[in-house]
Design a protein around this motif. Structure first.
Motif, mmCIF file in Angstrom:
data_model
loop_
_atom_site.group_PDB
_atom_site.id
_atom_site.type_symbol
_atom_site.label_atom_id
_atom_site.label_comp_id
_atom_site.label_asym_id
_atom_site.label_seq_id
_atom_site.Cartn_x
_atom_site.Cartn_y
_atom_site.Cartn_z
ATOM 1 N N UNK A 55 16.632 -5.177 2.531
ATOM 2 C CA UNK A 55 16.453 -3.733 2.331
ATOM 3 C C UNK A 55 17.201 -3.220 1.110
ATOM 4 N N UNK A 56 18.205 -3.953 0.647
ATOM 5 C CA UNK A 56 18.968 -3.504 -0.521
ATOM 6 C C UNK A 56 18.119 -3.511 -1.794
ATOM 7 N N UNK A 57 17.010 -4.222 -1.776
ATOM 8 C CA UNK A 57 16.142 -4.268 -2.948
ATOM 9 C C UNK A 57 15.203 -3.067 -3.031
ATOM 10 N N UNK A 58 15.155 -2.256 -1.979
ATOM 11 C CA UNK A 58 14.224 -1.129 -1.977
ATOM 12 C C UNK A 58 14.580 -0.097 -3.039
ATOM 13 N N UNK A 59 15.862 0.159 -3.242
ATOM 14 C CA UNK A 59 16.265 1.134 -4.248
ATOM 15 C C UNK A 59 15.856 0.711 -5.661
ATOM 16 N N UNK B 85 13.549 -1.347 -6.492
ATOM 17 C CA UNK B 85 12.085 -1.372 -6.542
ATOM 18 C C UNK B 85 11.536 0.033 -6.727
ATOM 19 N N UNK B 86 12.139 1.016 -6.056
ATOM 20 C CA UNK B 86 11.684 2.395 -6.206
ATOM 21 C C UNK B 86 11.944 2.902 -7.622
ATOM 22 N N UNK B 87 13.067 2.520 -8.211
ATOM 23 C CA UNK B 87 13.343 2.908 -9.594
ATOM 24 C C UNK B 87 12.304 2.286 -10.535
ATOM 25 N N UNK B 88 11.918 1.037 -10.251
ATOM 26 C CA UNK B 88 10.860 0.402 -11.046
ATOM 27 C C UNK B 88 9.565 1.209 -10.961
ATOM 28 N N UNK B 89 9.201 1.603 -9.754
ATOM 29 C CA UNK B 89 7.938 2.306 -9.556
ATOM 30 C C UNK B 89 7.940 3.673 -10.236
ATOM 31 N N UNK C 21 0.829 -1.202 0.000
ATOM 32 C CA UNK C 21 0.000 0.000 0.000
ATOM 33 C C UNK C 21 0.872 1.264 0.000
ATOM 34 N N UNK C 22 1.971 1.232 0.758
ATOM 35 C CA UNK C 22 2.876 2.388 0.793
ATOM 36 C C UNK C 22 3.592 2.557 -0.545
ATOM 37 N N UNK C 23 3.984 1.447 -1.159
ATOM 38 C CA UNK C 23 4.641 1.506 -2.468
ATOM 39 C C UNK C 23 3.709 2.117 -3.504
ATOM 40 N N UNK C 24 2.458 1.681 -3.490
ATOM 41 C CA UNK C 24 1.488 2.203 -4.446
ATOM 42 C C UNK C 24 1.181 3.674 -4.174
ATOM 43 N N UNK C 25 1.037 4.026 -2.907
ATOM 44 C CA UNK C 25 0.729 5.417 -2.564
ATOM 45 C C UNK C 25 1.845 6.353 -3.017
ATOM 46 N N UNK C 26 3.076 5.861 -3.037
ATOM 47 C CA UNK C 26 4.206 6.691 -3.458
ATOM 48 C C UNK C 26 4.096 7.120 -4.912
ATOM 49 N N UNK C 27 3.299 6.386 -5.701
ATOM 50 C CA UNK C 27 3.088 6.770 -7.100
ATOM 51 C C UNK C 27 1.593 7.044 -7.359
ATOM 52 N N UNK C 28 0.905 7.500 -6.308
ATOM 53 C CA UNK C 28 -0.492 7.952 -6.398
ATOM 54 C C UNK C 28 -1.456 6.858 -6.831
ATOM 55 N N UNK C 29 -1.279 5.673 -6.258
ATOM 56 C CA UNK C 29 -2.178 4.553 -6.517
ATOM 57 C C UNK C 29 -2.699 4.010 -5.193
ATOM 58 N N UNK C 30 -3.920 3.491 -5.212
ATOM 59 C CA UNK C 30 -4.446 2.787 -4.049
ATOM 60 C C UNK C 30 -5.522 1.817 -4.497
#
Length: 259
Positions: free
Chosen positions: A223-227, A229-233, A123-132
């Motif tokens: 946690x190293x995968x967060x970066x 993943x954020x680039x993907x989003x 939910x937080x990942x989606x909210x970061x790109x204005x999705x819910x």
């Protein structure tokens, strides 16, 4: 078929699943209890089969109709220990269809997808790109029942559930698809490549723009995968803005932000 023959077949299927889907054999250490030998000849009785009404018996008219069919499904062994089926939830005219692997314990208890720790992160990942899931997304899984001990779904289980997901895609007609995790990406793309090679690249699934990224549970473990993943989003958001201009407006209204 004798008990020994069934055990040999199970071992073969386990090996195939490991080869195709990258599953560890340790995830299948709990071998099923096979029934006693069935004698050959006219007196032999056929083994019971899992079955359910098929969505191919007629085009489903609504998401509720698909969910009702899923609720009575007995097409694979996952039905035996489920508490709830988990068809999916969200906006019925979504900009994005998010597809994961399958329900976990929290999802099995609630009947809703992605409600545990991984779901909260999603939910937080989606909210970061204005999705819910309430504004502009629908969230579903490859399999609709929880695999025991959260193991990877087996090929026959994914095959049994696939018509339900295909029916949902047909009804939802999403502008784009975001697959989270290796299982969802491999199943939809019919490939054995790992998520490290699949993520962050736009492809098409039946004419729909499609991208895969890491599963939120993987981010919780590493946690190293967060970066990446954020680039993907961010890449996904950029493409979505061209596909659905103004896609974020329902999300902003939901939060009382300027549209």
């Amino acid at each position: 078929m004798t008990v020994d023959e069934k055990k040999e077949l199970y071992a073969l299927l386990r090996t195939v699943a490991s080869s195709l889907y990258g599953c560890s054999a340790r995830e299948y250490e709990q071998e099923p209890v096979f029934s006693a030998d069935v004698p050959d000849g006219p007196a032999a009785q056929p083994a019971p089969e899992y079955s359910s009404p098929s969505v191919h018996d007629g085009a489903p008219s609504s998401l509720d109709a698909v969910a009702a069919t899923i609720a009575s499904c007995r097409k694979c062994g996952l039905c035996a220990k489920r508490r709830s089926t988990v068809p999916g939830t969200g906006c019925t005219s979504p900009a994005v269809l998010v597809i994961g692997e399958g329900p976990g314990a929290d999802e099995d208890a609630s009947g809703l997808p992605f409600v545990g720790r991984a779901g909260q992160l999603l939910d937080k990942m989606l909210a970061a790109i204005s999705l819910s899931r309430t504004a502009n997304c629908f969230i579903a899984n490859i399999v609709k029942c929880r695999p025991p001990n959260n193991r990877d779904p087996l090929p026959d289980e994914m095959y049994a559930c696939r018509p339900y997901l295909d029916a949902q895609i047909s009804l939802l007609r999403p502008a784009s698809i975001l697959a989270v995790g290796r299982i969802a990406a491999q199943n939809l793309l019919n490939t054995s490549e790992g998520i490290g090679r699949l993520h962050g690249v736009f492809r098409e699934y039946n004419g729909i723009p499609f991208m895969a990224t890491y599963h939120p549970s993987a981010l919780l473990r590493n946690a190293e995968l967060k970066r990446p993943a954020w680039e993907d989003l961010k890449l996904f958001r950029s493409r979505l803005e061209t596909l659905v201009p103004g896609y974020a407006e329902p999300f902003n209204r939901e939060r009382g932000q300027p549209v």
